[in-house]
Scaffold this motif. Structure first.
Motif, PDB file in Angstrom:
ATOM      1  N   VAL A 120     -31.667  23.541 -22.564  1.00 29.86           N
ATOM      2  CA  VAL A 120     -31.622  23.431 -23.618  1.00 29.86           C
ATOM      3  C   VAL A 120     -30.087  23.057 -24.384  1.00 29.86           C
ATOM      4  O   VAL A 120     -29.043  23.424 -24.659  1.00 29.86           O
ATOM      5  N   LEU A 121     -30.329  21.882 -25.369  1.00 25.85           N
ATOM      6  CA  LEU A 121     -29.051  21.437 -26.228  1.00 25.85           C
ATOM      7  C   LEU A 121     -29.189  22.451 -27.526  1.00 25.85           C
ATOM      8  O   LEU A 121     -30.324  22.538 -27.911  1.00 25.85           O
ATOM      9  N   PHE A 122     -27.796  23.248 -27.349  1.00 25.45           N
ATOM     10  CA  PHE A 122     -28.897  24.492 -28.741  1.00 25.45           C
ATOM     11  C   PHE A 122     -27.276  24.738 -29.046  1.00 25.45           C
ATOM     12  O   PHE A 122     -26.604  24.935 -28.942  1.00 25.45           O
ATOM     13  N   SER A 123     -27.934  23.988 -30.326  1.00 26.79           N
ATOM     14  CA  SER A 123     -26.518  23.595 -31.793  1.00 26.79           C
ATOM     15  C   SER A 123     -26.276  24.877 -32.498  1.00 26.79           C
ATOM     16  O   SER A 123     -25.943  25.743 -33.363  1.00 26.79           O
ATOM     17  N   GLY A 124     -27.597  26.020 -32.451  1.00 23.93           N
ATOM     18  CA  GLY A 124     -28.137  27.032 -32.975  1.00 23.93           C
ATOM     19  C   GLY A 124     -28.274  26.798 -34.688  1.00 23.93           C
ATOM     20  O   GLY A 124     -28.697  27.808 -35.268  1.00 23.93           O
ATOM     21  N   GLY A 125     -29.154  25.726 -34.977  1.00 26.87           N
ATOM     22  CA  GLY A 125     -29.973  24.841 -35.829  1.00 26.87           C
ATOM     23  C   GLY A 125     -31.071  25.069 -36.435  1.00 26.87           C
ATOM     24  O   GLY A 125     -31.797  25.902 -34.741  1.00 26.87           O
ATOM     25  N   ILE A 131     -26.846  25.176 -23.626  1.00 27.33           N
ATOM     26  CA  ILE A 131     -25.513  24.510 -23.368  1.00 27.33           C
ATOM     27  C   ILE A 131     -24.804  24.160 -25.077  1.00 27.33           C
ATOM     28  O   ILE A 131     -26.329  23.759 -25.443  1.00 27.33           O
ATOM     29  N   GLY A 132     -24.075  24.546 -26.137  1.00 21.22           N
ATOM     30  CA  GLY A 132     -23.250  24.042 -27.285  1.00 21.22           C
ATOM     31  C   GLY A 132     -22.534  23.338 -26.424  1.00 21.22           C
ATOM     32  O   GLY A 132     -21.796  23.226 -25.647  1.00 21.22           O
ATOM     33  N   PHE A 133     -21.495  22.751 -28.063  1.00 28.37           N
ATOM     34  CA  PHE A 133     -20.292  21.416 -27.860  1.00 28.37           C
ATOM     35  C   PHE A 133     -19.619  22.018 -29.315  1.00 28.37           C
ATOM     36  O   PHE A 133     -19.805  22.209 -30.176  1.00 28.37           O
ATOM     37  N   SER A 134     -18.184  22.327 -28.676  1.00 29.10           N
ATOM     38  CA  SER A 134     -17.752  22.520 -29.299  1.00 29.10           C
ATOM     39  C   SER A 134     -16.444  21.029 -30.156  1.00 29.10           C
ATOM     40  O   SER A 134     -15.829  20.790 -28.803  1.00 29.10           O
ATOM     41  N   VAL A 184     -18.594  24.455 -24.239  1.00 27.81           N
ATOM     42  CA  VAL A 184     -18.271  23.086 -23.980  1.00 27.81           C
ATOM     43  C   VAL A 184     -17.468  22.613 -24.958  1.00 27.81           C
ATOM     44  O   VAL A 184     -17.841  22.196 -26.025  1.00 27.81           O
ATOM     45  N   THR A 185     -16.042  22.303 -24.739  1.00 20.66           N
ATOM     46  CA  THR A 185     -15.311  21.761 -25.561  1.00 20.66           C
ATOM     47  C   THR A 185     -14.320  20.226 -25.727  1.00 20.66           C
ATOM     48  O   THR A 185     -14.595  19.559 -24.595  1.00 20.66           O
ATOM     49  N   ILE A 186     -15.339  19.628 -26.303  1.00 20.45           N
ATOM     50  CA  ILE A 186     -15.016  18.296 -26.658  1.00 20.45           C
ATOM     51  C   ILE A 186     -14.123  17.597 -27.411  1.00 20.45           C
ATOM     52  O   ILE A 186     -14.636  17.203 -28.569  1.00 20.45           O
ATOM     53  N   ARG A 222     -21.840  11.070 -29.607  1.00 17.69           N
ATOM     54  CA  ARG A 222     -22.187  12.069 -29.637  1.00 17.69           C
ATOM     55  C   ARG A 222     -22.971  12.541 -28.282  1.00 17.69           C
ATOM     56  O   ARG A 222     -22.977  13.500 -27.968  1.00 17.69           O
ATOM     57  N   ASN A 223     -24.331  12.027 -29.508  1.00 18.24           N
ATOM     58  CA  ASN A 223     -25.497  13.020 -28.411  1.00 18.24           C
ATOM     59  C   ASN A 223     -25.245  12.301 -26.436  1.00 18.24           C
ATOM     60  O   ASN A 223     -25.455  12.737 -25.682  1.00 18.24           O
ATOM     61  N   LEU A 224     -24.278  10.792 -27.027  1.00 19.25           N
ATOM     62  CA  LEU A 224     -24.808   9.822 -25.023  1.00 19.25           C
ATOM     63  C   LEU A 224     -23.539  11.202 -24.286  1.00 19.25           C
ATOM     64  O   LEU A 224     -24.011  11.098 -23.540  1.00 19.25           O
ATOM     65  N   LEU A 225     -22.362  11.614 -24.656  1.00 18.16           N
ATOM     66  CA  LEU A 225     -21.922  12.624 -24.422  1.00 18.16           C
ATOM     67  C   LEU A 225     -22.522  13.950 -24.711  1.00 18.16           C
ATOM     68  O   LEU A 225     -23.218  14.756 -23.008  1.00 18.16           O
TER      69      LEU A 225
END
Length: 241
Positions: free
Chosen positions: A15-20, A40-43, A79-81, A113-116
């Motif tokens: 799950v793409l999980f931002s915490g929102g 998975i989350g992204f910074s 993951v840091t991007i 963003r969502n593509l990455l």
């Protein structure tokens, strides 16, 4: 619950999980359907970086309040991007006013963003043996973001499957729901307990403000994300279809 198959990843999800609000609802949706779920989350230099802290708060609350789901909840990955912020000039990655751009898009749109996110999720899913990739993309309440469109997600599924020689399934349970319907889905999945968790623990405000707890959750109350969330919550409470 989906039936098991000979494909060992068939009943596993990422799950793409931002915490929102949206990604928490998607996490609940996945935990309700799949035997094993990772997040998975992204910074990426986001202005509302507090969401990275709330991710862990929300995961812990779900595990504590929903024991059956806790048994299915696996590892979290961050993951840091930061290059995404370096090459973008948006209100989500810069200290600037939120407004519409010349193309009629809100300047909260982060190109690519969502593509990455989906590409990195596919790479992680490949390594971890997770077939289903779940995201909160939505065409109903998507602020015009082109990378939230159903066609975009379908195209990314084809690209990931061709490029990695896998059979990923990109799941978007919120694609055709408005915010009121997203609140209703949360209630259907986890009852009032999940609705309360989303109100109290998740973070959606673009400005990164926690501040006072409103009826619909924390936030500045003025940015597009807060306005949309509050409007949807009011319609949900009023029973508006």
């Amino acid at each position: 619950m989906p039936e098991h198959s000979s494909d060992t990843g068939n009943n596993k999800a990422l799950v793409l999980f931002s915490g929102g609000q949206d990604s928490t609802t998607c996490l609940a949706w996945a935990l309700d359907r799949f035997a094993f779920v990772e997040t998975i989350g992204f910074s990426y230099g986001q202005r509302h970086v507090i969401e990275l802290t709330q991710r862990q708060v929300v995961r812990a609350s779900i595990a504590r309040q929903f024991p059956a789901w806790a048994e299915r909840l696996g590892d979290d990955h961050l993951v840091t991007i930061e290059a995404l912020a370096e090459i973008s000039q948006t209100a989500l990655t810069r200290d600037m006013a939120i407004e519409m751009d010349a193309q009629g898009l809100p300047n909260t749109f982060v190109p690519g963003r969502n593509l990455l996110f989906l590409t990195f999720a596919g790479a992680l899913g490949y390594r971890r043996g997770l077939k289903h990739i779940v995201g909160g993309m939505c065409e109903t309440d998507f602020s015009g973001y082109p990378d939230c469109r159903d066609d975009t997600v379908k195209a990314m599924q084809v690209a990931l499957n061709l490029g990695m020689d896998r059979r990923f399934v990109l799941e978007t349970p919120l694609m055709w729901l408005d915010k009121a319907e997203t609140w209703r889905l949360a209630e259907a999945l986890g009852g009032q307990a999940l609705v309360d968790l989303i109100i109290e623990e998740t973070h959606t405000c673009y400005l990164g403000e926690r501040g006072a707890l409103h009826a619909w959750g924390h936030g500045c109350g003025q940015c597009p994300a807060c306005v949309l969330r509050a409007k949807g919550y009011a319609a949900y409470r009023d029973g508006v279809a």
